[in-house]
Scaffold this motif. Structure first.
Motif, PDB file in Angstrom:
ATOM      1  N   ARG A 117     -32.317  13.979  15.137  1.00  0.00           N
ATOM      2  CA  ARG A 117     -31.817  13.844  13.831  1.00  0.00           C
ATOM      3  C   ARG A 117     -30.782  14.933  13.333  1.00  0.00           C
ATOM      4  N   ALA A 118     -31.077  16.281  14.019  1.00  0.00           N
ATOM      5  CA  ALA A 118     -30.678  17.053  13.506  1.00  0.00           C
ATOM      6  C   ALA A 118     -29.165  17.404  13.959  1.00  0.00           C
ATOM      7  N   ARG A 119     -27.904  16.528  13.300  1.00  0.00           N
ATOM      8  CA  ARG A 119     -26.921  16.617  13.915  1.00  0.00           C
ATOM      9  C   ARG A 119     -26.000  17.665  13.768  1.00  0.00           C
ATOM     10  N   ARG A 120     -26.357  18.410  12.752  1.00  0.00           N
ATOM     11  CA  ARG A 120     -25.533  19.778  12.533  1.00  0.00           C
ATOM     12  C   ARG A 120     -26.111  20.779  13.611  1.00  0.00           C
ATOM     13  N   LEU A 121     -27.283  20.648  14.139  1.00  0.00           N
ATOM     14  CA  LEU A 121     -27.749  21.551  14.878  1.00  0.00           C
ATOM     15  C   LEU A 121     -27.145  21.239  16.583  1.00  0.00           C
ATOM     16  N   ARG A 122     -26.888  19.944  16.618  1.00  0.00           N
ATOM     17  CA  ARG A 122     -26.869  19.659  18.231  1.00  0.00           C
ATOM     18  C   ARG A 122     -25.757  20.475  18.683  1.00  0.00           C
ATOM     19  N   SER A 123     -24.439  20.447  18.161  1.00  0.00           N
ATOM     20  CA  SER A 123     -23.351  21.241  19.004  1.00  0.00           C
ATOM     21  C   SER A 123     -23.641  22.349  18.984  1.00  0.00           C
ATOM     22  N   LYS A 124     -24.330  23.258  17.962  1.00  0.00           N
ATOM     23  CA  LYS A 124     -24.688  24.720  18.193  1.00  0.00           C
ATOM     24  C   LYS A 124     -25.815  25.151  19.225  1.00  0.00           C
ATOM     25  N   LEU A 125     -26.598  24.034  19.231  1.00  0.00           N
ATOM     26  CA  LEU A 125     -27.968  24.376  20.197  1.00  0.00           C
ATOM     27  C   LEU A 125     -27.369  24.051  21.710  1.00  0.00           C
ATOM     28  N   ILE A 126     -26.362  23.057  21.852  1.00  0.00           N
ATOM     29  CA  ILE A 126     -25.706  23.083  23.090  1.00  0.00           C
ATOM     30  C   ILE A 126     -25.023  24.034  23.429  1.00  0.00           C
ATOM     31  N   GLU A 127     -24.151  24.859  22.537  1.00  0.00           N
ATOM     32  CA  GLU A 127     -23.248  25.804  22.771  1.00  0.00           C
ATOM     33  C   GLU A 127     -24.535  27.057  23.082  1.00  0.00           C
TER      34      GLU A 127
END
Length: 325
Positions: free
Chosen positions: A232-242
């Protein structure tokens, strides 16, 4: 240097100022570097399993080498310019080894993975406690999540091996069976691009398990709750993938550096003893694994930092950061 905490107002201020996943990466690296005990703790649990595993594998390898006769001259004579002959040589060696190797793998692989998973659960729990004294000791949850990570890794390795076999059939054995010329360039291209694609897929998926490990320790939830909160942490998703992509690039860079340093004494091979070369390569290997463990700690600290920046459920938690003493 004081402890890695800032005030709650600083954390909320950081949440109001969005940053890219890697924007605070250098600060986290510096903070981890200034606390060598974190890397030492990671080295402790990884090497306490890795060293005995290597010793057992070396012992079984020596036993197998004395029990099975392998044509080492044919293996040494292999060349990429004769891929069909090289493939036949490797296949012959595998067929000779498999009856002896398979029984060993059936007990050694599950035992090594089981011990490593238990050590990972205990070691990661201790590391998160060292990063944040308020983190929960959710060893059971971390154990299951570590099992999921190992299963995902085994699936990725199986897919990669299957892809290599398919590429070999398409570019080498298939044309050879039809009387055509094998295409080594096509084989290399398929393996390289397939590996890069699998690497991108791994970084796009494995963050879910890594984030759940941090969330379970921080929030004290169960397995399903931690995974659900990570999804559910949409704001985190791209940053963690990065972060995972950057860490993958760093690992590739470390491998390249290790290969370069391993090759440094080769021009002087005629004047250096084999003992010196062996110890040189051991030293390079140790440095590689130390650096790799350091970046594993950096990734976990970066996950914790980003989780506290962007998740409303973590607003009451102090933000992990390096502060001036």
């Amino acid at each position: 240097m004081s402890d890695w905490v800032e005030t709650q107002s600083d954390a909320q201020g950081a949440q109001r100022a969005p940053v890219r996943g890697t924007q605070s990466f250098v600060g986290v690296m510096s903070a981890v570097w200034k606390r060598p005990s974190l890397t030492g703790l990671s080295l402790l649990w990884r090497w306490s399993v890795g060293i005995p595993t290597v010793v057992v594998c070396a012992w079984e390898g020596l036993r197998i080498s004395h029990a099975v006769a392998i044509n080492t001259a044919a293996l040494s004579a292999m060349t990429v310019f004769k891929p069909v002959e090289a493939g036949a040589t490797v296949s012959g060696a595998v067929r000779a080894l498999m009856p002896v190797v398979l029984p060993v793998l059936l007990w050694l692989l599950p035992a090594a993975l089981g011990v490593r998973t238990i050590a990972a659960a205990v070691g990661r729990a201790a590391l998160l406690r060292r990063l944040d004294a308020k983190a929960r000791r959710r060893r059971g949850v971390l154990f299951v999540l570590s099992v999921l990570r190992v299963v995902a890794l085994l699936v990725a390795l199986a897919v990669w091996c299957g892809g290599v076999v398919w590429a070999n059939r398409l570019a080498i054995t298939g044309p050879a069976g039809r009387g055509s010329e094998p295409d080594v360039v096509l084989l290399c291209a398929l393996v390289i691009f397939g590996t890069l694609g699998l690497f991108l897929l791994w970084a796009s998926v494995i963050w879910i398990v890594d984030a759940a490990i941090v969330i379970a320790a921080e929030r004290g939830g169960g397995i399903i709750a931690s995974v659900r909160e990570g999804l559910r942490a949409r704001r985190l998703r791209s940053k963690l993938i990065e972060i995972d992509l950057v860490m993958g690039i760093v690992k590739i860079g470390l491998i390249v550096l290790a290969m370069v340093f391993s090759a440094c004494p080769l021009p002087f091979e005629s004047v250096e003893s084999q003992t010196f070369l062996a110890w040189w390569w051991v030293g390079v290997g140790v440095l590689y694994f130390v650096a790799s463990d350091y970046f594993h700690v950096v990734r976990m600290a970066a996950y914790l930092e980003l989780y506290r920046r962007y998740e409303p459920a973590a607003e009451e938690l102090p933000r992990v950061a390096e502060t001036a003493s």
